[in-house]
Design an enzyme around this catalytic site. Structure first.
Site, short mmCIF file in Angstrom:
data_model
loop_
_atom_site.label_atom_id
_atom_site.label_comp_id
_atom_site.label_asym_id
_atom_site.label_seq_id
_atom_site.Cartn_x
_atom_site.Cartn_y
_atom_site.Cartn_z
N GLY A 34 0.77 -1.24 0.00
CA GLY A 34 0.00 0.00 0.00
C GLY A 34 0.80 1.29 0.00
N ASP A 61 3.91 -9.80 -7.89
CA ASP A 61 2.93 -9.64 -6.80
C ASP A 61 1.65 -10.38 -7.20
OD1 ASP A 61 1.10 -8.83 -4.91
OD2 ASP A 61 1.71 -6.72 -4.94
N GLU A 245 5.71 7.01 7.67
CA GLU A 245 5.04 6.51 8.87
C GLU A 245 5.95 5.48 9.54
OE1 GLU A 245 1.16 5.02 7.97
OE2 GLU A 245 0.43 6.95 7.20
N ASN A 272 6.53 8.15 -0.76
CA ASN A 272 5.28 8.56 -1.41
C ASN A 272 4.30 9.20 -0.43
OD1 ASN A 272 5.66 7.89 -4.17
ND2 ASN A 272 5.33 5.72 -3.73
#
Length: 343
Positions: A34, A61, A245, A272
Site C-alpha cells: 500500500g 505480486d 510513517e 510517497n
C-alpha cells in the site's frame, strides 16, 4: 521552509542516477503493502524506456496491479504496453509456474486420471509446494524463460510486499534444496516409482524422472548465473518504496539490512504520499499529519544520508493510465517543488 528542499551537499533527490547507469540489467522495486510500489515501478519503467533500447516490467505480486495501472490486460507472456514501442509488461502467477513445471504444457488431465497418473502428479505438486519459498523461486524461473528468449536491455520487477520480496531473493538456495530433496527421493524410491509409473517410467506430463531432473539441473545452473548478477552492483539495484510513517520506515530499514546480507545494492528510496499544505491553510488535520510526516522524513534523511531519497507528493486523484503515469514519472527524475517554494 519546506522539508522537501534538500541541502546542496546531500545526495540528489531523484532516480536520475538509475537512468544514467547504463550497465543496470535488473531493477527491483519493493516495500510494504500500500505504499505505491506499482505506481513507482511503472513510472520508473516509463522513464527508463526513454533512454534504453528495450525495457520489460514484471509483476511478481499475486495482486497483479500492472493491468490496473496501465488500464490494459497483461498475462504471463510479455506484451507491449499501449503507446510504447520498447516497453513491455507481464504478470506472473507463481502457482501457475509450478503447475506448468509439474503437469507439463498441454497435458491432458482427464487422460492422466484415466491412466491412474493424476494422483502421482498431485503428490509431486504437494511435495514441491512443501518446500518453503518454492512458489517465488518458480515465479523467477518463469521470468528467466521469458528473458532468455527475448533480449531486454533492462528488467524491472514490481515485487510483492516486503516479506515475500525477501523470500523471493532466496530462490537459488531454495532450488538447491528442492533439487537435493528430489534427488534423495529419486534414489531412495526410484524402483518403487518406476513400478508405480509402469514400464515406460513416465510422469503424468509424459516425461521420465531423469528428464525432469535434467530440466531442474539446467534451471539451477541458469539461476545460479543470474544470482551472481544480482550481487553485482553494476548490474542490479533495489529501489525501496515507503511512506513517512513508523511501520513503513521500520519495514524499509529491515529490508535494507536484509538486502545488505544478500549483497544486493540499494541506494534509492522513494517516499510517497507526502503532504505539502499550502500557505495559510486552515486544515488542522493536514497540518498534524504533515508534522508527523516531517518527523519520519527527518529520520529517513538522517539514517540514509548516502541514499537518493525521492519525495513524492500526495495527489488528489489516482495515478492510472499512461498519461497520469507519465506525469508522475517526471517527478522521479525532476524533484517535486511545493507551491510555497516558488514564492
Amino acid at each position: 521552509m519546506s522539508t522537501a528542499l534538500i541541502d546542496v551537499d546531500s545526495m540528489e533527490p531523484s532516480l536520475q542516477s538509475i537512468l544514467d547507469q547504463k550497465s543496470l540489467r535488473w531493477i527491483f522495486v519493493g516495500g510494504k503493502g500500500g505504499v505505491g510500489k506499482t505506481t513507482t515501478s511503472c513510472s520508473l519503467a516509463i522513464q527508463l524506456a526513454k533512454v534504453r533500447r528495450s525495457v520489460l516490467l514484471i509483476s511478481t505480486d499475486p495482486a497483479h496491479n500492472l493491468s490496473d495501472a496501465f488500464s490494459q490486460k497483461f498475462g504471463k507472456e510479455a506484451r507491449l504496453i499501449d503507446g510504447f514501442t520498447n516497453l513491455s509488461a507481464m504478470e506472473i502467477d507463481p502457482n501457475g509456474s509450478m503447475q506448468d513445471l509439474l503437469a507439463g504444457q498441454g497435458a491432458d488431465e482427464g487422460g492422466a486420471a484415466a491412466d491412474g497418473m493424476a494422483g502421482m502428479g498431485g503428490m509431486m505438486q504437494d511435495l514441491a509446494f512443501a518446500i518453503p519459498g518454492i512458489d517465488e523461486a518458480m515465479s523467477f524461473a518463469e521470468v528467466l524463460k521469458q528473458v532468455k528468449s527475448l533480449s531486454y536491455e533492462t528488467i524491472i520487477f514490481d515485487t510483492a510486499p516486503t516479506g515475500h520480496t525477501l523470500r523471493f531473493l532466496q530462490f537459488p538456495s531454495v532450488l538447491e534444496k528442492a533439487l537435493a530433496k528430489v534427488s534423495q527421493l529419486s534414489s531412495q524410491y526410484g524402483p518403487l516409482l518406476n513400478g508405480f509409473l509402469g514400464g515406460q517410467g513416465q510422469l503424468p506430463n509424459g516425461q521420465s524422472l531423469p528428464e525432469m531432473m535434467e530440466k531442474l539441473e539446467q534451471l539451477r545452473e541458469t539461476i545460479s548465473e543470474v544470482n551472481t548478477q544480482f550481487k553485482d552492483e553494476n548490474l542490479t539495484t533495489f529501489v525501496c518504496v515507503c511512506i513517512a510513517e513508523f511501520l513503513s520506515l521500520y519495514e524499509t530499514e529491515r529490508m535494507i539490512q536484509e538486502l545488505a546480507s544478500y549483497n544486493i545494492d540499494t541506494h534509492c528510496i522513494v517516499v510517497n504520499q507526502l503532504l505539502f499544505p499550502k500557505k495559510g491553510s486552515k486544515c488542522d488535520h493536514c497540518d498534524a499529519r504533515r508534522r508527523m510526516q516531517k518527523k519520519y522524513l527527518d529520520q529517513i534523511e538522517e539514517l540514509y544520508d548516502e541514499f537518493n531519497v525521492v519525495k513524492m507528493p500526495m495527489l488528489i486523484e489516482e495515478v492510472r493510465g499512461k498519461e497520469k503515469l507519465e506525469k508522475f514519472s517526471e517527478m522521479l527524475v525532476k524533484p517535486y517543488v511545493p507551491p510555497e517554494a516558488d514564492e
